[in-house]
Design an enzyme around this catalytic site. Sequence first.
Site, PDB file in Angstrom:
ATOM      1  N   SER A 298       1.390  -1.662   6.212  1.00  0.00           N
ATOM      2  CA  SER A 298       1.946  -2.797   6.956  1.00  0.00           C
ATOM      3  C   SER A 298       1.271  -4.130   6.643  1.00  0.00           C
ATOM      4  O   SER A 298       1.826  -5.178   6.979  1.00  0.00           O
ATOM      5  CB  SER A 298       1.862  -2.545   8.459  1.00  0.00           C
ATOM      6  OG  SER A 298       2.922  -1.732   8.866  1.00  0.00           O
TER       7      SER A 298
ATOM      8  N   TYR B   3      10.746  -2.054  -0.047  1.00  0.00           N
ATOM      9  CA  TYR B   3       9.820  -1.953   1.087  1.00  0.00           C
ATOM     10  C   TYR B   3       8.790  -0.841   0.858  1.00  0.00           C
ATOM     11  O   TYR B   3       7.584  -1.042   1.056  1.00  0.00           O
ATOM     12  CB  TYR B   3      10.631  -1.700   2.372  1.00  0.00           C
ATOM     13  CG  TYR B   3       9.764  -1.359   3.566  1.00  0.00           C
ATOM     14  CD1 TYR B   3       9.028  -2.344   4.223  1.00  0.00           C
ATOM     15  CD2 TYR B   3       9.658  -0.046   4.034  1.00  0.00           C
ATOM     16  CE1 TYR B   3       8.207  -2.021   5.308  1.00  0.00           C
ATOM     17  CE2 TYR B   3       8.856   0.277   5.111  1.00  0.00           C
ATOM     18  CZ  TYR B   3       8.131  -0.710   5.738  1.00  0.00           C
ATOM     19  OH  TYR B   3       7.313  -0.390   6.801  1.00  0.00           O
TER      20      TYR B   3
ATOM     21  N   TYR C  36       0.459  -4.420  15.960  1.00  0.00           N
ATOM     22  CA  TYR C  36       1.592  -3.738  16.611  1.00  0.00           C
ATOM     23  C   TYR C  36       1.532  -3.929  18.130  1.00  0.00           C
ATOM     24  O   TYR C  36       1.201  -5.014  18.604  1.00  0.00           O
ATOM     25  CB  TYR C  36       1.621  -2.238  16.268  1.00  0.00           C
ATOM     26  CG  TYR C  36       1.206  -1.894  14.873  1.00  0.00           C
ATOM     27  CD1 TYR C  36       1.955  -2.327  13.780  1.00  0.00           C
ATOM     28  CD2 TYR C  36       0.075  -1.132  14.608  1.00  0.00           C
ATOM     29  CE1 TYR C  36       1.586  -2.000  12.486  1.00  0.00           C
ATOM     30  CE2 TYR C  36      -0.294  -0.800  13.314  1.00  0.00           C
ATOM     31  CZ  TYR C  36       0.457  -1.241  12.280  1.00  0.00           C
ATOM     32  OH  TYR C  36       0.083  -0.915  11.013  1.00  0.00           O
TER      33      TYR C  36
ATOM     34  N   VAL D  66      -1.232   1.389   8.337  1.00  0.00           N
ATOM     35  CA  VAL D  66      -1.431   2.763   8.782  1.00  0.00           C
ATOM     36  C   VAL D  66      -2.337   3.569   7.824  1.00  0.00           C
ATOM     37  O   VAL D  66      -2.752   4.682   8.140  1.00  0.00           O
ATOM     38  CB  VAL D  66      -0.036   3.410   9.021  1.00  0.00           C
ATOM     39  CG1 VAL D  66       0.592   3.843   7.710  1.00  0.00           C
ATOM     40  CG2 VAL D  66      -0.092   4.521  10.022  1.00  0.00           C
TER      41      VAL D  66
HETATM   42  N1  GLN Z   1       4.827   2.332   5.208  1.00  0.00           N
HETATM   43  C1  GLN Z   1       4.567   2.487   6.598  1.00  0.00           C
HETATM   44  C2  GLN Z   1       5.844   2.834   7.341  1.00  0.00           C
HETATM   45  O1  GLN Z   1       6.851   2.282   7.041  1.00  0.00           O
HETATM   46  C3  GLN Z   1       3.983   1.214   7.148  1.00  0.00           C
HETATM   47  C4  GLN Z   1       3.704   1.308   8.619  1.00  0.00           C
HETATM   48  C5  GLN Z   1       2.351   0.828   9.006  1.00  0.00           C
HETATM   49  O2  GLN Z   1       1.463   0.542   8.204  1.00  0.00           O
HETATM   50  N2  GLN Z   1       2.137   0.778  10.293  1.00  0.00           N
HETATM   51  O3  GLN Z   1       5.856   3.644   8.213  1.00  0.00           O
END
Ligand code: GLN
Length: 305
Positions: free
Chosen positions: A61, A189, A241, A259
């Site tokens: 993210s 993405y 978040y 994450v």
């Molecule tokens: N690639 C991860 C996802 O789409 C990114 C989410 C994250 O880092 N919180 O779930």
Amino acid sequence: MKKLIGRLMEESRRNIPSGRVADYIPELAKKNRDSFSVSIVTMDGAIAHCGDTGEMFTMQSVSKLFSLALALESIGPKSVFSRVGMNPTSEPFNSILKLEISDSHKPMNPMINAGAIAVVSILPFDTSGERFRMVLDLVRRMAANPAIDFDENVYLSEKLTGDRNRALAYFMKSTGDICGDVESHLDAYFRQCSIAVTTDDLAVMGATIAGNGTCPVNGERVVSASVCKTLRAMMITCGMYDGSGEFALRVGIPAKSGVSGGILVSAPERMGIGVWGPSLDEKGNSVAGADFLERLADELELRSI
Ligand code: GLN
């Protein structure tokens, strides 16, 4: 500085057993829960670091900052925020709830998955490959590191298992909130989430944002001051978040987490900080990383709010 980082890290390490490594993207689960590294880059370009600083991890993210920066630079804030909101959410980063119940169906902000996918979809380049390459190029310039690339294994792992993101994207297509080929938006993405970096890279990027768009390592002006202002506002309100409010109270510095356990921090006019610790709390933020940042904010009086 290195000594201070080392001392605070030792205290923060104690939090590692309280969290767990993300495994919904199978490739992420291969990381060692006890890994921990921190890098700091001050506005004169000096770097200090400690821990597993040679280890690479994926941005996840954290990459959302750079697709947003690219969108802001290329089509302007008015167009961007007509397609994605700018307010925090109390739901997890991959939630579909607000998309369905809000009147406009617009994603709440560009830092959650739905918002980031919507941002990728409006980048004004023809192919998904081009969109991704432009994001990667911006990351490289923000970090003053042309060798940065994406991790093919993590990319494929997420592409294979990313059904929640597929659901978010197809829902937005059904409401007319994203246009075009959904699979190609998702591909860009997934690739941007798989960009592999070290904490040194995150710290340089954080310092570039802290310095209003000029990279302190090579003096290149990479993005405008107004884009950096927007990024920092998004970081402080939405960067952790649904844990952003608590983080603002505890740490009080603009930050964006991923994450994989990375956190990019930008203390305006002071420094950029890169932290990596894959053991995560229930909101998806690094437990040792957040604890370290709270201690550092106190020690160096970094709080900007
Ligand atoms: N690639 C991860 C996802 O789409 C990114 C989410 C994250 O880092 N919180 O779930």
